[in-house]
Design an enzyme around this catalytic site. Sequence first.
Site, PDB file in Angstrom:
ATOM      1  N   ASN A   1       0.850  -1.211  -0.116  1.00 45.79           N
ATOM      2  CA  ASN A   1       0.029   0.148  -0.214  1.00 45.79           C
ATOM      3  C   ASN A   1       0.786   1.323  -0.085  1.00 45.79           C
ATOM      4  O   ASN A   1       0.936   2.040   0.890  1.00 45.79           O
ATOM      5  CB  ASN A   1      -0.844   0.092   1.111  1.00 45.79           C
ATOM      6  CG  ASN A   1      -2.197   0.710   1.000  1.00 45.79           C
ATOM      7  OD1 ASN A   1      -2.299   1.635  -0.102  1.00 45.79           O
ATOM      8  ND2 ASN A   1      -3.099   0.622   1.969  1.00 45.79           N
TER       9      ASN A   1
ATOM     10  N   HIS B   1      -8.555   3.641   8.009  1.00 46.47           N
ATOM     11  CA  HIS B   1      -9.069   2.373   7.544  1.00 46.47           C
ATOM     12  C   HIS B   1     -10.522   2.090   8.159  1.00 46.47           C
ATOM     13  O   HIS B   1     -11.397   1.449   7.458  1.00 46.47           O
ATOM     14  CB  HIS B   1      -8.025   1.141   8.050  1.00 46.47           C
ATOM     15  CG  HIS B   1      -6.905   0.877   7.123  1.00 46.47           C
ATOM     16  ND1 HIS B   1      -5.972   1.554   7.430  1.00 46.47           N
ATOM     17  CD2 HIS B   1      -7.082  -0.084   6.064  1.00 46.47           C
ATOM     18  CE1 HIS B   1      -4.891   1.331   6.447  1.00 46.47           C
ATOM     19  NE2 HIS B   1      -5.636   0.460   5.571  1.00 46.47           N
TER      20      HIS B   1
END
Length: 495
Positions: free
Chosen positions: A350, A381
């Site tokens: 990521n 998140h």
Amino acid sequence: MAAEPPPPSLSYRTTGSTCLHPLSELLGIPLDQVNFVACQLFALFAAFWFRLYLSPGKTSPDVRHMFATIFGIYFVIFCFGWYVIHLFVLVLLCYAIMVTASASNIHRYSFFVAMGYLTLCHISRIYIFHYGILTTDFSGPLMIVTQKITTLAFQVHDGLGRRAEDLSVEQHRLAIKAKPSFLQYLSYLLNFMSVIAGPCNNFKDYVAFIEGRHTHMKLLEVYWKQKGLHSFPEPSPTGAVIYKLCIALVSLFLFLTLTKAFPVTCLLNDWFLYKANFLTRLCYLYVVMQASKPKYYFAWTLADAVNNAAGFGFSGVDKDGNFCWNLLSNLNIWKIETATSFKMYLQNWNIQTATWLKCVCYERVPWYPTVLTFILSALWHGVYPGYYFTFLTGTLVTLAARAVRNNYRHYFLSSKVVKVAYDVVTWAATQLAVSYTVAPFVMLAVEPTISLYKSMYFYLHIISLLIILFLPIKPQAHAQRWPQTLNSVKKKKAD
């Protein structure tokens, strides 16, 4: 307990378009996932068309901005239906801040509004309306837009609210000297190449791409010394796109086979929790966590290919003279699978989110940068408890790994054989540590996480805490956290 698989009637529940419902039933894949893949494939063809028929030489930047925005809005409506209202509300709120706020405060207001709205959406989706994981996860595009909003706000603040000599070299390169127009703002946030699956990118790079300066800017960095060169070569993304599509196809195949053969629920059955010995649990946990990766490999590699197909993502020339299209790459699979340190693993997983975290948090906070960065990452998140277990464990493992590496690594560099043995051991330790750390991230809930960690005797938590308490972290471990400012660079050159 672990989340039960949704009933058949709910597997295809979505707020987006239902026109692909027959295909969803035929494949036995949830409709929201079918819509996602269909949109990304359509975006891939649209990207080629965009590059060939709406190229900067044929079309004005405003027209390119407009078409990129219209396509992006259509795609998110197709996938998420009325949920996109949240996306539009956040974009409009933050543009109002962009226009009205002073340069000295624009980054603060944008950050708190964007992160606050995203968090409220996370909470309402999961705990108030109980949508959980049974319906289309509209938070994905909202998370990408939040990254872009905050990145842009900090870069405007760097360009208009700070002295040039106080900026790092990278901050100076990306600083924005004028606030974007409404069309530029919408295009940057909602363009069809990245609105569904990202990745986040820098505003300057995006505008250069729209205006046709993107590849020339990168090539200028390579060829500026060649005074006899009157024109730059025109790099084609076709080879990079084909390569990334092949990786995406392999990842999709692994997702449909390996991931279904080793679901995360395997970690909660009686055999694993109560009958298997510790080493078997450790190895089985590694296999299950490996099986959970292909869906990320597929989504991020396909998203990268879409951007490249449009002509965006050129990063320059490598040491062998080959054109590179990895400016927007979100992962390096080879480096992930061969990582010999927790840091190396995180740097290649990521990637664009890690870059965002570094830009808005790690380089800017004066205290506890590692801890605060992990907290921000968890908050971004979502609010599933499993995320916080992962990032709390990740903080401990990062600090412990840093201490071990700084204190002992130099002892194993004396010969090639010893270095290879050290790399093998640290590779195994890293892969097992990552599997242990990220398990709650895919389990989501508290009870299965505690059950798993109890079966593993909380071994990594205990080892990490002991290392942090009794092994000193050398001062040089933090020496390179703060980026060099232009002022410090000039002083070094003068010396």
